[in-house]
Design a protein around this motif. Structure first.
Motif, PDB file in Angstrom:
ATOM      1  N   THR A 288    -110.306 -22.146  -3.496  1.00  0.00           N
ATOM      2  CA  THR A 288    -111.386 -20.703  -3.577  1.00  0.00           C
ATOM      3  C   THR A 288    -110.675 -19.629  -2.706  1.00  0.00           C
ATOM      4  N   LEU A 289    -111.090 -18.676  -3.133  1.00  0.00           N
ATOM      5  CA  LEU A 289    -110.708 -17.233  -2.227  1.00  0.00           C
ATOM      6  C   LEU A 289    -112.112 -16.208  -2.247  1.00  0.00           C
ATOM      7  N   ARG A 290    -111.810 -15.620  -1.346  1.00  0.00           N
ATOM      8  CA  ARG A 290    -112.999 -14.693  -1.138  1.00  0.00           C
ATOM      9  C   ARG A 290    -112.610 -13.228  -1.357  1.00  0.00           C
ATOM     10  N   LEU A 291    -113.014 -12.476  -1.858  1.00  0.00           N
ATOM     11  CA  LEU A 291    -112.618 -11.015  -2.144  1.00  0.00           C
ATOM     12  C   LEU A 291    -113.408  -9.812  -1.639  1.00  0.00           C
ATOM     13  N   GLN A 292    -112.918  -9.085  -0.785  1.00  0.00           N
ATOM     14  CA  GLN A 292    -113.631  -7.956  -0.089  1.00  0.00           C
ATOM     15  C   GLN A 292    -114.136  -7.047  -1.170  1.00  0.00           C
ATOM     16  N   LEU A 293    -115.532  -6.925  -1.654  1.00  0.00           N
ATOM     17  CA  LEU A 293    -115.853  -5.858  -2.631  1.00  0.00           C
ATOM     18  C   LEU A 293    -116.087  -4.417  -2.079  1.00  0.00           C
ATOM     19  N   PRO A 294    -116.059  -3.409  -2.898  1.00  0.00           N
ATOM     20  CA  PRO A 294    -116.062  -2.042  -2.301  1.00  0.00           C
ATOM     21  C   PRO A 294    -117.298  -1.541  -2.202  1.00  0.00           C
ATOM     22  N   ASP A 295    -117.782  -0.511  -1.942  1.00  0.00           N
ATOM     23  CA  ASP A 295    -118.985   0.130  -1.824  1.00  0.00           C
ATOM     24  C   ASP A 295    -119.647   0.410  -3.350  1.00  0.00           C
ATOM     25  N   GLU A 296    -120.864   0.297  -3.612  1.00  0.00           N
ATOM     26  CA  GLU A 296    -121.440   0.330  -5.000  1.00  0.00           C
ATOM     27  C   GLU A 296    -121.228   1.673  -5.763  1.00  0.00           C
ATOM     28  N   ARG A 297    -120.656   2.718  -4.765  1.00  0.00           N
ATOM     29  CA  ARG A 297    -120.539   3.877  -5.497  1.00  0.00           C
ATOM     30  C   ARG A 297    -119.118   3.920  -6.122  1.00  0.00           C
ATOM     31  N   ALA A 298    -118.241   3.005  -5.587  1.00  0.00           N
ATOM     32  CA  ALA A 298    -116.873   2.727  -6.327  1.00  0.00           C
ATOM     33  C   ALA A 298    -117.086   1.798  -7.350  1.00  0.00           C
ATOM     34  N   ILE A 299    -118.020   0.936  -7.619  1.00  0.00           N
ATOM     35  CA  ILE A 299    -118.080   0.115  -8.738  1.00  0.00           C
ATOM     36  C   ILE A 299    -118.365   0.615  -9.887  1.00  0.00           C
ATOM     37  N   TRP A 300    -117.608   0.425 -10.998  1.00  0.00           N
ATOM     38  CA  TRP A 300    -117.656   1.338 -12.273  1.00  0.00           C
ATOM     39  C   TRP A 300    -116.938   0.319 -13.439  1.00  0.00           C
ATOM     40  N   ALA A 301    -117.435   0.687 -14.777  1.00  0.00           N
ATOM     41  CA  ALA A 301    -116.703   0.318 -15.815  1.00  0.00           C
ATOM     42  C   ALA A 301    -116.807   1.356 -17.158  1.00  0.00           C
ATOM     43  N   PRO A 302    -115.659   1.485 -17.700  1.00  0.00           N
ATOM     44  CA  PRO A 302    -115.799   2.356 -18.833  1.00  0.00           C
ATOM     45  C   PRO A 302    -116.555   2.081 -19.930  1.00  0.00           C
ATOM     46  N   SER A 303    -116.910   2.804 -20.709  1.00  0.00           N
ATOM     47  CA  SER A 303    -117.693   2.718 -21.651  1.00  0.00           C
ATOM     48  C   SER A 303    -116.896   1.932 -22.864  1.00  0.00           C
ATOM     49  N   ASN A 304    -117.497   1.081 -23.645  1.00  0.00           N
ATOM     50  CA  ASN A 304    -116.880   0.318 -24.652  1.00  0.00           C
ATOM     51  C   ASN A 304    -116.913   1.177 -25.982  1.00  0.00           C
ATOM     52  N   ASP A 305    -117.864   2.144 -26.401  1.00  0.00           N
ATOM     53  CA  ASP A 305    -118.033   2.768 -27.450  1.00  0.00           C
ATOM     54  C   ASP A 305    -117.155   3.665 -27.804  1.00  0.00           C
ATOM     55  N   VAL A 306    -115.967   3.483 -28.633  1.00  0.00           N
ATOM     56  CA  VAL A 306    -114.883   4.285 -29.190  1.00  0.00           C
ATOM     57  C   VAL A 306    -115.449   5.813 -29.557  1.00  0.00           C
ATOM     58  N   GLY A 307    -116.600   5.886 -29.978  1.00  0.00           N
ATOM     59  CA  GLY A 307    -117.096   7.127 -30.435  1.00  0.00           C
ATOM     60  C   GLY A 307    -117.470   7.962 -29.119  1.00  0.00           C
ATOM     61  N   GLU A 308    -117.907   7.279 -28.024  1.00  0.00           N
ATOM     62  CA  GLU A 308    -118.181   8.057 -26.804  1.00  0.00           C
ATOM     63  C   GLU A 308    -116.920   8.251 -25.921  1.00  0.00           C
ATOM     64  N   ASN A 309    -116.217   6.973 -25.750  1.00  0.00           N
ATOM     65  CA  ASN A 309    -115.002   7.106 -24.936  1.00  0.00           C
ATOM     66  C   ASN A 309    -113.601   6.725 -25.839  1.00  0.00           C
ATOM     67  N   PRO A 310    -112.769   7.727 -26.040  1.00  0.00           N
ATOM     68  CA  PRO A 310    -111.818   7.758 -27.034  1.00  0.00           C
ATOM     69  C   PRO A 310    -110.496   6.775 -26.492  1.00  0.00           C
ATOM     70  N   HIS A 311    -110.840   6.617 -24.836  1.00  0.00           N
ATOM     71  CA  HIS A 311    -109.837   5.894 -24.234  1.00  0.00           C
ATOM     72  C   HIS A 311    -110.252   4.440 -24.061  1.00  0.00           C
ATOM     73  N   ALA A 312    -111.395   3.981 -25.014  1.00  0.00           N
ATOM     74  CA  ALA A 312    -111.868   2.579 -24.756  1.00  0.00           C
ATOM     75  C   ALA A 312    -110.673   1.526 -25.278  1.00  0.00           C
ATOM     76  N   GLY A 313    -110.148   0.423 -24.321  1.00  0.00           N
ATOM     77  CA  GLY A 313    -109.427  -0.283 -24.633  1.00  0.00           C
ATOM     78  C   GLY A 313    -108.110   0.280 -24.949  1.00  0.00           C
TER      79      GLY A 313
END
Length: 755
Positions: A288-313
């Motif tokens: 096992t290993l333990r990763l230091q997480l960032p502040d919650e303001r930096a945690i983000w995920a892009p939208s998966n909706d192609v209609g909303e996010n043309p860069h999805a995937g």
């Protein structure tokens, strides 16, 4: 003549009764009928019982002498070894949205006790692993129109590098054969989707995701929590002459998605591995290993909706999830990829998961008073259980006016220190690990506590045994305490892989068999027998066969090299169809580590597996009347497999096929002729593997005898055997046609009753 421990008197209760009754005519001739139930017969049986008890205790004298001899040699019984493994943790209730840091030694419910080995933080997320798998050419051709449409949507000019978001280790299950997450992906990366728990109402999922991000970022805490990741590399069988080297760390980066410059641009934050927490050696072994997480303001995920996010995937963005329910729960992506500039082409993994922790089969006990000192020398105190982990044991002894004071463990009280004054005042004790007993000094070699002073077990871990080698999914629930001292919420356990390494405590009979070897090698490997005896004593591995090849250098396939010793080792395995047993890398590493510290300094030691030579056989027999044909043919195949098996009960003498001995057709024919029901052997042929096909070995004599020649480091591996009832043995090893099949057979379609 064998030297057997004498029985001082082999008479038992019945023998004593018969002897006493036989003496009646000489002493009391008037007693002519000593029946059952007579008072005299009852007295005879009473004295016979007392005599049997005394003889039993007298016959224990040789056993006691052997036990004392074991102690004088310093050969205590080997303790039980615990099973170990890695599990993933998750909250049992989806409403739990806070992070909880658990203390070590959390208890897992099972038939035998298991505990966590380290502190771990359980986060309110689950992880699902994905890779971007390239589409095969056939699917690219079939979906050309779809790909052109995607190019227009994503505004990509030129040919697309199409991929498919492919889950790996679905539902947290392990893949024992492994998945090469770098070689099988188009971007040489492994993606782990961090998902929040599902909300009770769909319109509440955003609030849940926000609460989870706050928990990952630490909220108002000074530092965000650590994300525990469990990694199990795929273990491949060791090659015949693989050298044992130190585990090589894999140069990789752990990254988390964060918002880029635009609304849909994805950037990445590098997550450092917390120092001292990586037990995997840089993904080189299970750990096992333990990763230091960032502040919650930096945690983000892009939208998966192609209609909303043309860069999805698209491009360097995370893979797109086509499941709307999963996409709505997506909090962030964790990416594992090679470090820039490092030529890392492969990373075969058997499992990877988050909220992971290592466990072993032990139970922690603390604060137990073992007894009080009587002021005498050489006092012994029994621990609550046997098979104690010596490194975790803490013994404290009361001192007048000072309370409990820690005492230290030594291997031998007689060798504490050369200075008599230091040895006299040393607060030390000896430990019998298997029996679970503590022995204090005698006033000259170790201090004696004053009378009335109590001896306490401050802390110790106990347990082990083969009962802990549990299959996957055997553990389900964990009970722990947070670092704040509160009871942790209900936690469920995901156990993807079996737990291994558990060994029972050594018995007295096994320990006595080690005495002659110990007197010969004195824990030093010099002769061939020394290497063989020491290898069979290696802990945590089940050794099935050891062969010592002096002055043989595996890499060069060359003998007569001064200073070189090669130890060929095979793991224990039951007689079974091919393949033959092969050691994996952990097996080789543990055995090498056990032997290397016991070899002379000038010795170049190699621990290797076996170089198997593929062998195929075809046999034709005549079945004797009154015997079942299929049973006889099965017996022929099993007899040949048993004869060529590398472990006991195989081979010519029941200890496995001899190393380097050629396989001769005449010896195999003798074995087939011994099978019950074989009336006559009509033929036997030997085949050797040539690429993907079998080639008939040439005859070496006019009578058609064949022989498979082996080198001194090789063994045969029977991969295919065909036994038939016929006039001659088949000349190839392809599957025989079904004699009951008809060439005119035609499939008739079944018309359904409802269309």
């Amino acid at each position: 003549m064998p030297l057997l421990p004498p029985s001082l008197d082999d008479r038992r209760f019945d023998d004593l009764v018969e002897e006493l009754i036989a003496r009646i005519p000489a002493h009391t001739p008037e007693w002519t009928h000593p029946r059952q139930g007579d008072p005299g017969r009852t007295l005879i049986e009473l004295f016979a019982w007392l005599g049997d008890t005394l003889l039993y205790r007298a016959n224990l004298v040789p056993e006691r002498q052997r036990l004392v001899f074991l102690k004088l040699l310093g050969m205590g019984l080997q303790p039980a070894l615990p099973a170990r493994g890695i599990v993933g943790l998750a909250f049992a209730r989806d409403t739990e949205l806070a992070a909880h840091k658990l203390q070590p030694r959390a208890l897992l419910k099972a038939a035998v006790p298991f505990e966590t080995l380290a502190e771990t933080t359980v986060l309110p997320i689950t992880g699902e692993a994905y890779i971007k798998r390239a589409l095969p050419p056939a699917q690219l051709a079939q979906r050309s129109d779809l790909l052109q449409g995607l190019a227009r949507i994503h505004r990509i000019s030129g040919a697309l590098k199409a991929y498919q978001t492919t889950p790996v280790f679905a539902q947290g299950r392990a893949v024992p054969d492994g998945v090469d997450v770098f070689a099988q992906s188009v971007d040489r990366a492994l993606w782990i989707a961090l998902l929040a728990p599902p909300a009770r109402q769909a319109d509440q999922q955003g609030e849940v995701n926000t609460a989870v991000r706050s928990a990952l970022g630490g909220g108002d805490a000074a530092l965000p929590p650590l994300l525990s990741v469990g990694v199990v590399p795929a273990v491949r069988p060791a090659g015949p002459f693989d050298e044992v080297t130190a585990a090589t760390p894999v140069p990789v980066l752990w990254e988390m998605t964060t918002r880029g410059t635009g609304d849909f641009d994805t950037s990445y934050i590098t997550l450092p591995v917390q120092g001292g927490t990586d037990t995997s050696g840089g993904l080189a072994r299970a750990g096992t290993l333990r990763l230091q997480l960032p502040d919650e303001r930096a945690i983000w995920a892009p939208s998966n909706d192609v209609g909303e996010n043309p860069h999805a995937g698209v491009g360097d963005a995370p893979p797109r999830l086509d499941d709307p329910a999963r996409a709505a729960r997506l909090v962030a992506w964790l990416r594992l990829r090679p470090q820039p500039g490092q030529q890392v082409q492969q990373l075969p993994l058997a499992w990877i998961g988050i909220n992971a922790v290592e466990i072993d089969q032990r139970n922690t006990l603390a604060g137990r008073v073992l007894g009080a000192s009587n002021g005498a020398a050489d006092q012994q105190f029994a621990l609550p259980l046997g098979s104690v982990d010596a490194t975790s044991l803490q013994i404290e002894v009361e001192a007048p006016g000072r309370g409990y004071q820690p005492w230290s463990r030594v291997d031998d009280l007689a060798a504490i220190h050369a200075d008599p004054q230091v040895a006299r005042d040393a607060t030390a004790y000896e430990l019998d690990v298997e029996a679970g007993t503590v022995r204090l000094g005698d006033g000259l070699r170790g201090k004696v506590p004053e009378a009335g002073m109590r001896v306490r077990l401050a802390q110790g871990r106990f347990g082990g045994g083969r009962a802990g080698n549990l299959p996957p999914l055997a553990l389900a629930e964990l009970t722990g305490t947070t670092v704040a001292g509160q009871t942790a919420p209900p936690i469920r356990v995901l156990q993807p892989l079996p737990l291994a390494g558990g060994e029972d405590a050594e018995t007295l009979a096994v320990a006595e068999r080690r005495i002659p070897a110990r007197l010969r090698h004195r824990d030093r490997a010099v002769t061939e027998d020394d290497y063989r005896a020491l290898a069979l004593e290696a802990p945590s591995i089940d050794v099935g066969r050891i062969e010592v090849l002096p002055r043989f250098k595996p890499r060069d396939r060359r003998f007569h090299v001064p200073g070189v010793v090669s130890v060929l080792a095979l793991p224990a395995a039951p007689l079974a169809p091919a393949p033959n047993p092969r050691p994996d890398r952990p097996f080789i590493e543990r055995l090498h580590a056990h032997l290397s510290v016991r070899t002379p300094l000038a010795t170049e030691l190699y621990v290797i597996g076996c170089d198997y030579v593929a062998l195929g056989l075809s046999v034709a027999v005549l079945v004797r009347d009154g015997h079942a044909r299929d049973q006889v043919l099965l017996g022929v195949r099993e007899a040949l497999r048993r004869l060529l098996w590398p472990l006991a009960p195989g081979g010519l003498d029941g200890s496995g096929w001899p190393l380097g001995r050629a396989v001769r057709s005449r010896e195999l024919e003798v074995e087939v002729s011994r099978v019950p029901g074989v009336d006559e052997l009509r033929g036997l042929r030997l085949f050797q593997r040539q690429g993907d096909d079998w080639q008939l070995l040439p005859a070496i004599a006019a009578d058609g005898a064949q022989q498979l020649v082996l080198s001194a480091w090789q063994l045969p591996e029977l991969l295919s055997v065909i036994a038939i009832e016929g006039a001659s043995a088949p000349t190839d090893l392809r599957a025989l046609p079904n004699p009951f099949a008809d060439a005119s057979a035609v499939a008739v379609p079944v018309v359904p009753e409802l269309c």
